[in-house]
Design a protein around this motif. Structure first.
Motif, PDB file in Angstrom:
ATOM      1  N   LEU A 281     -40.534 -36.611  10.154  1.00 20.99           N
ATOM      2  CA  LEU A 281     -40.538 -36.771  11.504  1.00 20.99           C
ATOM      3  C   LEU A 281     -39.197 -37.333  11.976  1.00 20.99           C
ATOM      4  CD1 LEU A 281     -44.203 -37.943  12.101  1.00 20.99           C
ATOM      5  CD2 LEU A 281     -43.294 -35.528  12.069  1.00 20.99           C
ATOM      6  N   PHE A 282     -38.756 -36.525  12.871  1.00 15.89           N
ATOM      7  CA  PHE A 282     -37.262 -37.262  13.328  1.00 15.89           C
ATOM      8  C   PHE A 282     -37.048 -36.961  14.490  1.00 15.89           C
ATOM      9  CE2 PHE A 282     -32.522 -37.789  12.600  1.00 15.89           C
ATOM     10  CZ  PHE A 282     -32.563 -38.857  12.113  1.00 15.89           C
ATOM     11  N   PRO A 283     -37.815 -37.347  15.474  1.00 13.70           N
ATOM     12  CA  PRO A 283     -37.713 -36.763  17.029  1.00 13.70           C
ATOM     13  C   PRO A 283     -36.817 -37.933  17.867  1.00 13.70           C
ATOM     14  CG  PRO A 283     -39.828 -37.748  16.894  1.00 13.70           C
ATOM     15  CD  PRO A 283     -39.177 -37.812  15.543  1.00 13.70           C
ATOM     16  N   SER A 284     -35.432 -37.689  17.425  1.00  9.04           N
ATOM     17  CA  SER A 284     -34.460 -38.882  17.842  1.00  9.04           C
ATOM     18  C   SER A 284     -34.095 -38.724  19.321  1.00  9.04           C
ATOM     19  CB  SER A 284     -33.035 -38.819  17.118  1.00  9.04           C
ATOM     20  OG  SER A 284     -33.460 -38.999  15.757  1.00  9.04           O
ATOM     21  N   LEU A 285     -33.902 -39.714  20.041  1.00  4.07           N
ATOM     22  CA  LEU A 285     -33.510 -39.728  21.287  1.00  4.07           C
ATOM     23  C   LEU A 285     -31.558 -39.288  21.390  1.00  4.07           C
ATOM     24  CD1 LEU A 285     -34.947 -42.934  22.687  1.00  4.07           C
ATOM     25  CD2 LEU A 285     -35.998 -40.760  22.756  1.00  4.07           C
ATOM     26  N   ALA A 286     -31.204 -39.277  20.279  1.00  2.00           N
ATOM     27  CA  ALA A 286     -29.846 -38.995  20.074  1.00  2.00           C
ATOM     28  C   ALA A 286     -29.587 -39.110  18.829  1.00  2.00           C
ATOM     29  CB  ALA A 286     -28.724 -39.854  21.124  1.00  2.00           C
ATOM     30  N   GLU A 287     -28.289 -38.555  18.332  1.00  2.00           N
ATOM     31  CA  GLU A 287     -27.683 -38.879  17.135  1.00  2.00           C
ATOM     32  C   GLU A 287     -26.343 -38.535  17.131  1.00  2.00           C
ATOM     33  OE1 GLU A 287     -28.927 -39.638  14.214  1.00  2.00           O
ATOM     34  OE2 GLU A 287     -30.910 -39.826  14.614  1.00  2.00           O
ATOM     35  N   GLY A 288     -25.389 -39.114  16.027  1.00  2.00           N
ATOM     36  CA  GLY A 288     -24.359 -38.787  15.923  1.00  2.00           C
ATOM     37  C   GLY A 288     -23.989 -37.422  15.154  1.00  2.00           C
ATOM     38  N   PHE A 289     -24.944 -37.303  14.174  1.00  2.27           N
ATOM     39  CA  PHE A 289     -24.950 -35.981  13.358  1.00  2.27           C
ATOM     40  C   PHE A 289     -26.459 -35.881  12.963  1.00  2.27           C
ATOM     41  CE2 PHE A 289     -24.728 -33.738   9.170  1.00  2.27           C
ATOM     42  CZ  PHE A 289     -23.910 -32.950   9.644  1.00  2.27           C
ATOM     43  N   GLY A 290     -27.031 -36.651  12.072  1.00  2.00           N
ATOM     44  CA  GLY A 290     -28.449 -36.353  11.905  1.00  2.00           C
ATOM     45  C   GLY A 290     -28.532 -36.350  10.313  1.00  2.00           C
ATOM     46  N   TRP A 291     -27.833 -37.268   9.320  1.00  2.00           N
ATOM     47  CA  TRP A 291     -27.919 -37.046   7.944  1.00  2.00           C
ATOM     48  C   TRP A 291     -29.252 -36.820   7.346  1.00  2.00           C
ATOM     49  CZ3 TRP A 291     -23.858 -35.835   5.280  1.00  2.00           C
ATOM     50  CH2 TRP A 291     -22.693 -36.458   5.581  1.00  2.00           C
ATOM     51  N   PRO A 292     -30.442 -37.557   7.743  1.00  2.00           N
ATOM     52  CA  PRO A 292     -31.878 -37.284   7.144  1.00  2.00           C
ATOM     53  C   PRO A 292     -32.152 -35.974   7.484  1.00  2.00           C
ATOM     54  CG  PRO A 292     -31.552 -39.433   8.103  1.00  2.00           C
ATOM     55  CD  PRO A 292     -30.252 -38.773   8.705  1.00  2.00           C
ATOM     56  N   ILE A 293     -31.989 -35.168   8.448  1.00  2.41           N
ATOM     57  CA  ILE A 293     -32.651 -33.902   8.641  1.00  2.41           C
ATOM     58  C   ILE A 293     -32.088 -32.816   7.485  1.00  2.41           C
ATOM     59  CG2 ILE A 293     -32.152 -31.928  10.096  1.00  2.41           C
ATOM     60  CD1 ILE A 293     -31.742 -33.685  12.544  1.00  2.41           C
ATOM     61  N   VAL A 303     -38.843 -30.213   8.800  1.00  3.17           N
ATOM     62  CA  VAL A 303     -38.267 -31.150   9.796  1.00  3.17           C
ATOM     63  C   VAL A 303     -38.867 -30.779  11.112  1.00  3.17           C
ATOM     64  CG1 VAL A 303     -36.408 -32.421  10.933  1.00  3.17           C
ATOM     65  CG2 VAL A 303     -36.427 -31.546   8.457  1.00  3.17           C
ATOM     66  N   ILE A 304     -39.527 -32.008  11.880  1.00  5.18           N
ATOM     67  CA  ILE A 304     -39.802 -31.998  13.075  1.00  5.18           C
ATOM     68  C   ILE A 304     -38.882 -32.965  13.887  1.00  5.18           C
ATOM     69  CG2 ILE A 304     -41.311 -32.452  15.138  1.00  5.18           C
ATOM     70  CD1 ILE A 304     -43.761 -31.836  12.892  1.00  5.18           C
ATOM     71  N   THR A 305     -38.016 -32.152  14.710  1.00  2.51           N
ATOM     72  CA  THR A 305     -36.981 -33.040  15.443  1.00  2.51           C
ATOM     73  C   THR A 305     -36.649 -32.767  16.911  1.00  2.51           C
ATOM     74  OG1 THR A 305     -34.658 -33.870  15.330  1.00  2.51           O
ATOM     75  CG2 THR A 305     -35.042 -31.517  14.856  1.00  2.51           C
ATOM     76  N   THR A 306     -35.686 -33.303  17.434  1.00  2.00           N
ATOM     77  CA  THR A 306     -35.403 -32.925  18.896  1.00  2.00           C
ATOM     78  C   THR A 306     -34.776 -31.791  19.304  1.00  2.00           C
ATOM     79  OG1 THR A 306     -35.544 -35.361  19.309  1.00  2.00           O
ATOM     80  CG2 THR A 306     -34.756 -34.144  21.027  1.00  2.00           C
ATOM     81  N   ASP A 307     -35.204 -30.986  20.442  1.00  5.38           N
ATOM     82  CA  ASP A 307     -34.524 -29.612  20.649  1.00  5.38           C
ATOM     83  C   ASP A 307     -33.310 -30.153  21.647  1.00  5.38           C
ATOM     84  OD1 ASP A 307     -33.604 -27.194  20.909  1.00  5.38           O
ATOM     85  OD2 ASP A 307     -35.363 -26.573  22.333  1.00  5.38           O
ATOM     86  N   ASP A 308     -32.227 -30.951  21.009  1.00  2.00           N
ATOM     87  CA  ASP A 308     -31.034 -31.449  21.612  1.00  2.00           C
ATOM     88  C   ASP A 308     -30.061 -31.331  20.830  1.00  2.00           C
ATOM     89  OD1 ASP A 308     -29.592 -32.027  24.082  1.00  2.00           O
ATOM     90  OD2 ASP A 308     -29.833 -34.231  23.270  1.00  2.00           O
ATOM     91  N   SER A 309     -28.887 -31.469  21.110  1.00  2.00           N
ATOM     92  CA  SER A 309     -27.843 -31.346  20.276  1.00  2.00           C
ATOM     93  C   SER A 309     -27.428 -32.738  19.955  1.00  2.00           C
ATOM     94  CB  SER A 309     -26.672 -30.383  20.791  1.00  2.00           C
ATOM     95  OG  SER A 309     -25.456 -30.507  19.965  1.00  2.00           O
ATOM     96  N   PRO A 310     -26.922 -33.048  18.724  1.00  2.00           N
ATOM     97  CA  PRO A 310     -26.621 -32.164  17.688  1.00  2.00           C
ATOM     98  C   PRO A 310     -27.911 -31.919  16.679  1.00  2.00           C
ATOM     99  CG  PRO A 310     -26.024 -34.422  16.949  1.00  2.00           C
ATOM    100  CD  PRO A 310     -26.816 -34.414  18.410  1.00  2.00           C
ATOM    101  N   MET A 311     -29.027 -32.476  16.885  1.00  2.00           N
ATOM    102  CA  MET A 311     -30.217 -32.158  16.204  1.00  2.00           C
ATOM    103  C   MET A 311     -30.610 -30.931  15.690  1.00  2.00           C
ATOM    104  SD  MET A 311     -30.515 -35.332  17.736  1.00  2.00           S
ATOM    105  CE  MET A 311     -31.459 -35.263  19.141  1.00  2.00           C
ATOM    106  N   ASN A 312     -30.450 -29.846  17.079  1.00  2.00           N
ATOM    107  CA  ASN A 312     -30.872 -28.564  16.871  1.00  2.00           C
ATOM    108  C   ASN A 312     -29.607 -27.738  16.324  1.00  2.00           C
ATOM    109  OD1 ASN A 312     -28.998 -28.624  19.197  1.00  2.00           O
ATOM    110  ND2 ASN A 312     -30.676 -27.904  20.490  1.00  2.00           N
ATOM    111  N   GLU A 313     -28.516 -28.365  16.125  1.00  3.01           N
ATOM    112  CA  GLU A 313     -27.279 -27.818  15.433  1.00  3.01           C
ATOM    113  C   GLU A 313     -27.642 -27.776  14.073  1.00  3.01           C
ATOM    114  OE1 GLU A 313     -23.212 -28.412  16.681  1.00  3.01           O
ATOM    115  OE2 GLU A 313     -23.847 -29.699  18.014  1.00  3.01           O
TER     116      GLU A 313
END
Length: 400
Positions: A281-293, A303-313
């Motif tokens: 579970l990683f639904p961040s409000l923002a990320e620089g990159f998102g290593w744990p993903i 992974v369940i995360t946020t549909d926003d860049s960079p998470m969806n990248e």
């Protein structure tokens, strides 16, 4: 190539960027390049190592004394030296090298966006706003950048105010090896360390509870999920401090839910936890990159995360996405949507789950450290060639 690599001073509180710079230095040297690491020395800071004035003593070393040393040292550098800033936060030093071949690595602009009022969840004080504008004034004078994501490149131009000659996107590579640990081996490792490993798996989150990690949102999702289960999977929170906000969110978890806070987990144990987790579970409000993903995916964990860049990248097509939780959004409705997504993922057939795990591992392979290093060097060579066209043929023959 001859590379001068600028990095943060050793007396800074955060050491992630100095580690990144040292990683670059070693990787480039292994490939036959000449690399020099430049960083401010604690001339004033060592006299005031702690207390309210310590930060300002560090600023004197970084922004008054270090530039004097750099100007003298640069006069001795050959014309074909490439000057590399390991982080855009070193922007105030960019004017020193802007007329020489240079590249700036850009990791994220969250601090600048916060200073500009774009992130209400992370308000910035007056001196912080001034400092971020000072950093932007510096890096905006650079001509060549390497960005860790498309989102970072977009932010560089939008809030950074730059119109670069080049801004390449090179995704980070994992600095440590992550791969699936066989279930029996993973359970053995974790139980030997005294961790309560259930036979049917667990849910996992890894972070330091920074404002953008949305740990309270994760606990709301878990509470909603656990309320609909007689025997819900436990939630492991690795590295998350139990702040007042976290404790308040814990109060919503029903009695059958189990939340475990785990600290001091080494690499082998973390890899085992990723491998046994049914969902990360990683639904961040923002990320620089998102290593744990990427780490989770490399271990076959969905992974369940946020549909926003960079998470969806970073997450790619095999990840489950939730909408970004805005400051004015209905948190209960968002948590219910997250719990529904989690239940759907957990109820996949064994074959579908196996196929998703394999696809996650395959996707994670694109985030390879050696591949990233090679891409960095290719950018460096193009920048050097653009400044010194006569050296282009020699660079093409140099080790990479």
């Amino acid at each position: 190539m001859r590379i001068v690599l600028f990095t943060h001073p050793p007396f800074m509180a955060s050491q992630s960027m100095p580690r990144f710079a040292r990683m670059l230095q070693l990787a480039y040297q292994e490939r036959g390049h000449e690399v020099h690491l430049w960083a401010p020395r604690p001339l004033v800071h060592r006299c005031v190592p702690a207390g309210r004035l310590s930060k300002w003593a560090g600023y004197i070393d970084q922004y008054l004394l270090f530039p004097l040393w750099v100007r003298r040292a640069m006069a001795r550098q050959p014309a074909d030296t490439l000057f590399v800033m390991a982080d855009q936060a070193l922007g105030p030093w960019v004017p020193l090298v802007k007329h020489r071949p240079h590249v700036v690595h850009v990791h994220d602009l969250l601090a600048l966006r916060s200073a500009l009022g774009e992130v209400p969840q992370n308000p910035t004080g007056f001196t912080g706003r001034v400092y971020q504008r000072y950093i932007r004034w510096g890096f905006a004078q650079a001509r060549h950048f390497i960005c860790i994501s498309q989102r970072t490149r977009s932010d560089l131009e939008r809030v950074g105010g730059v119109a670069p000659d080049s801004a390449e996107v090179v995704y980070n590579g994992l600095n440590q090896r992550f791969a699936p640990t066989p279930p029996a081996r993973a359970r053995s490792l974790l139980r030997a360390a005294g961790m309560p490993v259930p036979d049917d798996g667990l849910l996992l989150h890894v972070s330091g509870n920074q404002w953008y990690k949305n740990v309270t949102g994760i606990l709301r999702i878990y509470a909603r999920y656990a309320a609909g289960q007689a025997y819900p999977l436990p939630l492991w929170l690795v590295g998350v401090p139990q702040t007042e906000a976290v404790r308040a969110a814990l109060a919503s978890v029903p009695p059958q839910g189990k939340v475990h806070f785990l600290y001091g987990i080494d690499h082998a144990l973390l890899q085992a936890a990723y491998s046994l987790a049914r969902a990360f579970l990683f639904p961040s409000l923002a990320e620089g990159f998102g290593w744990p993903i990427v780490e989770a995916q490399a271990c076959g964990c969905p992974v369940i995360t946020t549909d926003d860049s960079p998470m969806n990248e970073i997450g790619g097509p095999h990840t489950v996405y939730l909408p970004l939780l805005g400051p004015d959004d209905d948190r209960k409705a968002w948590a219910a949507q997250g719990a529904d997504a989690l239940n759907t993922l957990l109820n996949e057939s064994a074959q579908a789950a196996s196929e998703r795990a394999a696809a996650c591992v395959a996707w994670s392979r694109r985030f390879d450290a050696d591949h990233a290093i090679e891409q960095y060097l290719q950018v460096y060579q193009r920048v050097l060639a653009s400044h010194h066209p006569s050296t282009e043929r020699a660079l093409a023959r140099s080790p990479s």
